[in-house]
Design an enzyme around this catalytic site. Sequence first.
Site, PDB file in Angstrom:
ATOM      1  N   TYR A  47       0.730  -1.234  -0.033  1.00 20.08           N
ATOM      2  CA  TYR A  47      -0.018   0.056   0.147  1.00 20.08           C
ATOM      3  C   TYR A  47       0.741   1.317  -0.037  1.00 20.08           C
ATOM      4  CZ  TYR A  47      -3.016   3.955   1.604  1.00 20.08           C
ATOM      5  OH  TYR A  47      -3.541   5.076   1.819  1.00 20.08           O
ATOM      6  N   GLY A 102      -3.178   8.628   2.744  1.00 21.05           N
ATOM      7  CA  GLY A 102      -4.644   8.158   3.207  1.00 21.05           C
ATOM      8  C   GLY A 102      -4.535   6.874   4.120  1.00 21.05           C
ATOM      9  N   SER A 129      -4.786  14.077   4.786  1.00 17.29           N
ATOM     10  CA  SER A 129      -5.486  13.430   3.527  1.00 17.29           C
ATOM     11  C   SER A 129      -7.025  13.406   3.647  1.00 17.29           C
ATOM     12  CB  SER A 129      -4.750  12.103   3.050  1.00 17.29           C
ATOM     13  OG  SER A 129      -5.582  11.530   2.026  1.00 17.29           O
ATOM     14  N   TYR A 153      -9.130  15.530  -2.311  1.00 14.39           N
ATOM     15  CA  TYR A 153      -9.290  14.947  -3.153  1.00 14.39           C
ATOM     16  C   TYR A 153     -10.557  15.461  -3.528  1.00 14.39           C
ATOM     17  CZ  TYR A 153      -5.557  11.481  -3.045  1.00 14.39           C
ATOM     18  OH  TYR A 153      -4.350  11.005  -2.923  1.00 14.39           O
ATOM     19  N   THR A 179      -4.939  18.106  -4.398  1.00 13.05           N
ATOM     20  CA  THR A 179      -4.225  17.060  -5.373  1.00 13.05           C
ATOM     21  C   THR A 179      -4.676  16.623  -6.966  1.00 13.05           C
ATOM     22  OG1 THR A 179      -3.448  16.277  -3.252  1.00 13.05           O
ATOM     23  CG2 THR A 179      -3.284  14.838  -5.347  1.00 13.05           C
ATOM     24  N   ARG A 188      -1.213   0.208 -10.323  1.00 16.85           N
ATOM     25  CA  ARG A 188      -0.130  -0.130  -9.332  1.00 16.85           C
ATOM     26  C   ARG A 188      -0.024  -1.515  -9.140  1.00 16.85           C
ATOM     27  NH1 ARG A 188      -1.531   4.477  -4.618  1.00 16.85           N
ATOM     28  NH2 ARG A 188      -1.463   6.356  -6.238  1.00 16.85           N
ATOM     29  N   LYS A 261      -1.340  20.397  -5.768  1.00 14.19           N
ATOM     30  CA  LYS A 261      -0.136  19.348  -5.755  1.00 14.19           C
ATOM     31  C   LYS A 261      -0.285  18.405  -6.755  1.00 14.19           C
ATOM     32  CE  LYS A 261       1.337  15.673  -2.477  1.00 14.19           C
ATOM     33  NZ  LYS A 261       0.849  14.516  -2.930  1.00 14.19           N
ATOM     34  N   SER A 283       5.606  17.715  -7.819  1.00  8.30           N
ATOM     35  CA  SER A 283       5.402  16.223  -7.468  1.00  8.30           C
ATOM     36  C   SER A 283       4.924  15.220  -8.487  1.00  8.30           C
ATOM     37  CB  SER A 283       4.296  16.331  -5.971  1.00  8.30           C
ATOM     38  OG  SER A 283       4.019  14.740  -5.781  1.00  8.30           O
ATOM     39  N   HIS A 285       3.533  12.438  -7.212  1.00  9.87           N
ATOM     40  CA  HIS A 285       3.140  11.429  -6.106  1.00  9.87           C
ATOM     41  C   HIS A 285       4.175  10.122  -5.917  1.00  9.87           C
ATOM     42  CE1 HIS A 285      -1.268  11.085  -4.807  1.00  9.87           C
ATOM     43  NE2 HIS A 285      -0.790  10.241  -4.340  1.00  9.87           N
ATOM     44  N   ASP A 316       7.900  17.576  -3.568  1.00 11.96           N
ATOM     45  CA  ASP A 316       7.556  16.261  -2.801  1.00 11.96           C
ATOM     46  C   ASP A 316       8.119  15.144  -3.892  1.00 11.96           C
ATOM     47  OD1 ASP A 316       5.365  14.545  -1.499  1.00 11.96           O
ATOM     48  OD2 ASP A 316       4.961  14.160  -3.447  1.00 11.96           O
ATOM     49  N   GLY A 318      10.594  11.891  -3.656  1.00 15.51           N
ATOM     50  CA  GLY A 318      12.068  11.160  -3.506  1.00 15.51           C
ATOM     51  C   GLY A 318      12.618  11.487  -2.297  1.00 15.51           C
ATOM     52  N   ARG A 340       6.937   8.314   1.993  1.00 17.93           N
ATOM     53  CA  ARG A 340       6.985   7.049   2.278  1.00 17.93           C
ATOM     54  C   ARG A 340       7.733   6.863   3.743  1.00 17.93           C
ATOM     55  NH1 ARG A 340       7.432   6.447  -3.333  1.00 17.93           N
ATOM     56  NH2 ARG A 340       6.270   4.829  -4.303  1.00 17.93           N
TER      57      ARG A 340
END
Lengths: 389, 389, 389, 389
Positions: A47, A102, A129, A153, A179, A188, A261, A283, A285, A316, A318, A340
């Site tokens: 996730y 989220g 989020s 969102y 976003t 994904r 974003k 970003s 994402h 944002d 990396g 992350r």
Amino acid sequence: MEPSRYASYQQQIFRRGLAGELPPFTVEPEGLEESARRRLGPGPFAYVYGPAGAGTTMRANREAFDRWRIVPRMLTKSTTRYLATTVLGTPMPAPVLVAPLGVQSILHPEGELATARAAAELGLTMVLSTMSSFGIEEVAEASGAGPRWFQLYWPNDDDLTISLLNRAKAAGYTVLVVTLDTMSVAWRPSILDKAYLPMLRGTGIGVFFTDPVFRSQLARSPEEDLDAAVAQWDRMLGSAGRAWDELGFLREHWDGPIVIKGVTHVDDARQAAACGLDGVIVSNHGGRQVDGAIAALDVLPEIVDAVGDRMSVLFDSGIRTGADALKALAIGAEAVLIGRPFAYGLGHAGQLGVTHVLRSLLADLELTMGLSGYTRLRELTRDALRHQP
Amino acid sequence: MEPSRYASYQQQIFRRGLAGELPPFTVEPEGLEESARRRLGPGPFAYVYGPAGAGTTMRANREAFDRWRIVPRMLTKSTTRYLATTVLGTPMPAPVLVAPLGVQSILHPEGELATARAAAELGLTMVLSTMSSFGIEEVAEASGAGPRWFQLYWPNDDDLTISLLNRAKAAGYTVLVVTLDTMSVAWRPSILDKAYLPMLRGTGIGVFFTDPVFRSQLARSPEEDLDAAVAQWDRMLGSAGRAWDELGFLREHWDGPIVIKGVTHVDDARQAAACGLDGVIVSNHGGRQVDGAIAALDVLPEIVDAVGDRMSVLFDSGIRTGADALKALAIGAEAVLIGRPFAYGLGHAGQLGVTHVLRSLLADLELTMGLSGYTRLRELTRDALRHQP
Amino acid sequence: MEPSRYASYQQQIFRRGLAGELPPFTVEPEGLEESARRRLGPGPFAYVYGPAGAGTTMRANREAFDRWRIVPRMLTKSTTRYLATTVLGTPMPAPVLVAPLGVQSILHPEGELATARAAAELGLTMVLSTMSSFGIEEVAEASGAGPRWFQLYWPNDDDLTISLLNRAKAAGYTVLVVTLDTMSVAWRPSILDKAYLPMLRGTGIGVFFTDPVFRSQLARSPEEDLDAAVAQWDRMLGSAGRAWDELGFLREHWDGPIVIKGVTHVDDARQAAACGLDGVIVSNHGGRQVDGAIAALDVLPEIVDAVGDRMSVLFDSGIRTGADALKALAIGAEAVLIGRPFAYGLGHAGQLGVTHVLRSLLADLELTMGLSGYTRLRELTRDALRHQP
Amino acid sequence: MEPSRYASYQQQIFRRGLAGELPPFTVEPEGLEESARRRLGPGPFAYVYGPAGAGTTMRANREAFDRWRIVPRMLTKSTTRYLATTVLGTPMPAPVLVAPLGVQSILHPEGELATARAAAELGLTMVLSTMSSFGIEEVAEASGAGPRWFQLYWPNDDDLTISLLNRAKAAGYTVLVVTLDTMSVAWRPSILDKAYLPMLRGTGIGVFFTDPVFRSQLARSPEEDLDAAVAQWDRMLGSAGRAWDELGFLREHWDGPIVIKGVTHVDDARQAAACGLDGVIVSNHGGRQVDGAIAALDVLPEIVDAVGDRMSVLFDSGIRTGADALKALAIGAEAVLIGRPFAYGLGHAGQLGVTHVLRSLLADLELTMGLSGYTRLRELTRDALRHQP
């Protein structure tokens, strides 16, 4: 202005080490990811980790940092470092925000509450989020005096949108982060392989289920009919295309700064400036939406050059080390968002884990800044770097 | 024109996940290859995977995609995507074809029949290989109403060639794809190590064994004397050099569009246009013929620029994700061919496996297109990309 | 001129496969090295593999090939390929020589005799090393009618040098290859770790021990006093610096063509031409002498351009596949030398192993040439390639 | 001037091999690191290995060498090599110094004493760290007649600084090396994960504990109250920012040459020259301080060009092989410092281990120099190299 004291976390680790106590978990950037993979199990790990497509953009994000090299200066008396700044009216002890993510209850039962407490503990801004497991107000309460921004969102339904914005304002969120890059979730593979999104269901979708407008649209409450509530949620978030001229609606219903974003094209940044927005977050994402997309850092310079004088540019995608943050700041970002890594920290040890990760990054940033010869953020310019394509 | 609904496959996987059902096999591009390696066993896997030489071109094909980066656009209202197109008179719901691959019964007992059914299920065009395990007519029947093209390895014998062309026309194949890069099979170490081509023998060579001209050239039928039939097949396909001026023969005996496959030199593409051919497929056979050859994607731009206004340019070699397909299309390919991935799907689970792979790729493509900000294929131009050499 | 029939080795492998027989060992370039590592054991493997220093030049040699890409041509009628050529008066069925490698008895008891038989079987020229385990005459006898060149590590002693040259001439070696890059063995960690060179002692140093001049310099024969003989050998080969003006001595005592091996600086190549030498072998000894040295292929173009019109330019260092050979030839080398691969073959299976490796490479070269669209060596020019730095 | 005899170490290894004796441990650069990882255990290994941040600069240091390639010359009569030189008044048999490294007793009980004996055995200059486990005088005694330089981490306290300088002078250290890049230790994840710096405590901080000024500042001796002594040491070394104009203080109290270590910005090198310093050591502390910093070798050329005519330029960071050293020398460094490799040697086998590593490197350097065609250091210029970016 107070100098930063983040570097003391290093001393604290060493001092505890004298008493035989190790850090709660590894501070090695790659080691953290591997450790999270083991700790969280395949589903929850996927996730957070799960890149779009073949993961090429996730990797490109990291590689882009290698093309910018710091050239440290010596004997600049940079033993005291000032990291505090103000971004869009929000005072920040350091130019680092906790990125919106989220459904954090997938990672830890306390989810966003733990993250909010950790951010507040350090005075850092948490970006909540729309997909939070917990309600806007609950998380605000956990944040206490901590600064907070709200990420949107954008739902299909105007009444619901207005309700969310009003709740966020009422709960003390000061900046709206819209976003744009996720009108739907990308392909994904690592998440699909585990059919993992349904776990959302078990963890609830707090922001919506606590919303009066959302609830008023249901025949029966989510507690009574979860399936119908999830289906309604799906419809609300389902891909409604938005256009530049619709941003006025948000401006109308939000009186604080608005930031978008997910921008990586310089013309989109220009358009944002022309629309009177207050900032952009460069970003992609974290490589989770358009695989094959350009590395976020690769477009930061041109976006800073194009609009940096008119609006806030944040970065944002990396950031893993203090050096990464320093590079983005030196290129011209006002602040950076951490995604992350904090989520891995949350998965390891809840609030304590998030704090450990953030403190480590801040210590690393402060030390790297000082060891590179810099005392103040405004000294960080592209002169601190060399581009090696 | 109907919008595409490929992205729904993602929702379907999630919905099934709620019922505890996982996808039939992984959708990770690299994971798929590893899974196929385990599922198929060394021989059949080598048959599909096996690159020429040291595999440098196979790898170069993939790396070339990394040099083109998508720069997504925001707020374009790209929630509805139209992928349908028409290539050389063939209507396609998406610009994706199933590449020709011989002797698919090595991978699954139903071989080309399963592939044809899967392609037809999705309305995609299957390109049937001259080396099909099953006869031209059998596969056409499995295709049903599905569009189909016929790929020709040009035999030495004109009568046989004419027979094949006539059968293909009669069976509803509308476009002739003449593969030029394989007048003989290259040196493919992983296949040689397993002496694997003889497996062809066990699986039959359906197109030839069902051909009246071929059978008429045998003293005894293949059923009676397999060795003699194989030897004759070998002679028929043995390396007859062909020249540009011989293409007229094909034109004479095929009244539909003719495309040549295996072009990577821009002068060959120009020559094809000068000869009045209808299209070229830019391809290096997935790195299976000339190791050390240039990546197919590296020559696509110049070939599109040279002949794209006069003939159809399609692309094959290295497509694994939706982003890959989008890049090739944005550079100027009218459509792309998918090879190894569908074959791995076939090896995993027959028709269902091919469908799973193709649906995944189409969902990925549609999502990537929308998330990049595009609604229609014609919007995909090189402006969507940045070249990072 | 006869067309080449090397490609038939592919058919032979397939045919044998029908009878259930696999190739004697792998034909995958990297697999061959790994297989040799297991088959030979650490010491003998290190003897062949062992690069200088950290192995950077050994790897650079391989990577340099990736920067040249073949751009195949279609429909050129290249089904028949002519690989035969004549280099410095030696007719060769293909522009491929067996590189000089000393003490091959470390790899197989039959050592150079097996290699000579394999080369002769294929009509290829073997370059016999001064450090051969077997005497010059023995190996010549094993070569039979096969073409042979003699490689000289130039001893300190003129009488001994003259004796070696005379023996080589008498035994039918037609070209003298003077290796310049090895006045002493480099620092080769993987060999040093196993203290491996002493194994030379057990295997004998045939060329010297069979030499009348060398023997006349000993108080007792090698058979009676091995230690003294080895010490004398060490003195004879010990690092005597040589200069350009000494090459006249060799010309005086050798009436055939003289080639120097180990040239990578274009000025050295020019000097060689000015000295009236007949050829240069562009080589860095496979990365076994100067670690950090430039890849041999990276200097081939400039050396061809500088002296190619006045002398033969051959290439050595890094050839593993037919595509590699084709690239070197297209850049302008008249022929290429194969080193480690044949030695791995020898270690696997003696003469049969060498034959298997050479046949594989020749088949690969012939197929690659044909599939790239070429029929004759003279058609191979830089137009066949694209440089991608 | 005597020619070097370092290459004889190769012969010695081979000779011992004849008697069945292997080298004490591997001479492969990467193998040495892996071997040290196993031999030392995680904590001590991390102490030496531990890079800052994500290790990107540590790796960049190595990769930078690959962009410079040696182009060897042939027939230059380079069998005899002269490596002796004089740097800042110190005669050196070869342009190689033992880099300063603190607390070597973590690696071996004899720590700096063993290193000093090994350096002295070879006549190499050891640079003693301020953080030595053993006292300045003890190590000097172990060095005997061996040349020695003293590295200073500049304490906050002037009296203590003067005391250290005086002791160093009295003990025969001739050059002062002031390390600038470590006013505090960087964020080094692999060390933090093991909370490893507290091990310092167990091993003592010899230089300080033996210092009369330091002791005079303590209420009770370190033997009586270790905690208080460590705290005082921490205060003394704590980050006092220093500025260019303070360097005069050192000049006042040190009458030998002064060199600064840790310079990678050309303007800092210019400033050093303007300040009348005697030399700079181009170094990024082996990637242990500012992760993301530019590779040290990447800035060497411009620093040599800017100040090489006015002061000594030495190089540190990333040297692992003779070729690496040769490249740095050819670019213009007067000498190079060796860090991690000797420390791994120390950890393997004390003095013998250090000797083995240094002898190996010197043999490699001498052989590489000769095989590249060079006899004397002054012949090593950039003409010996080609830059391949």
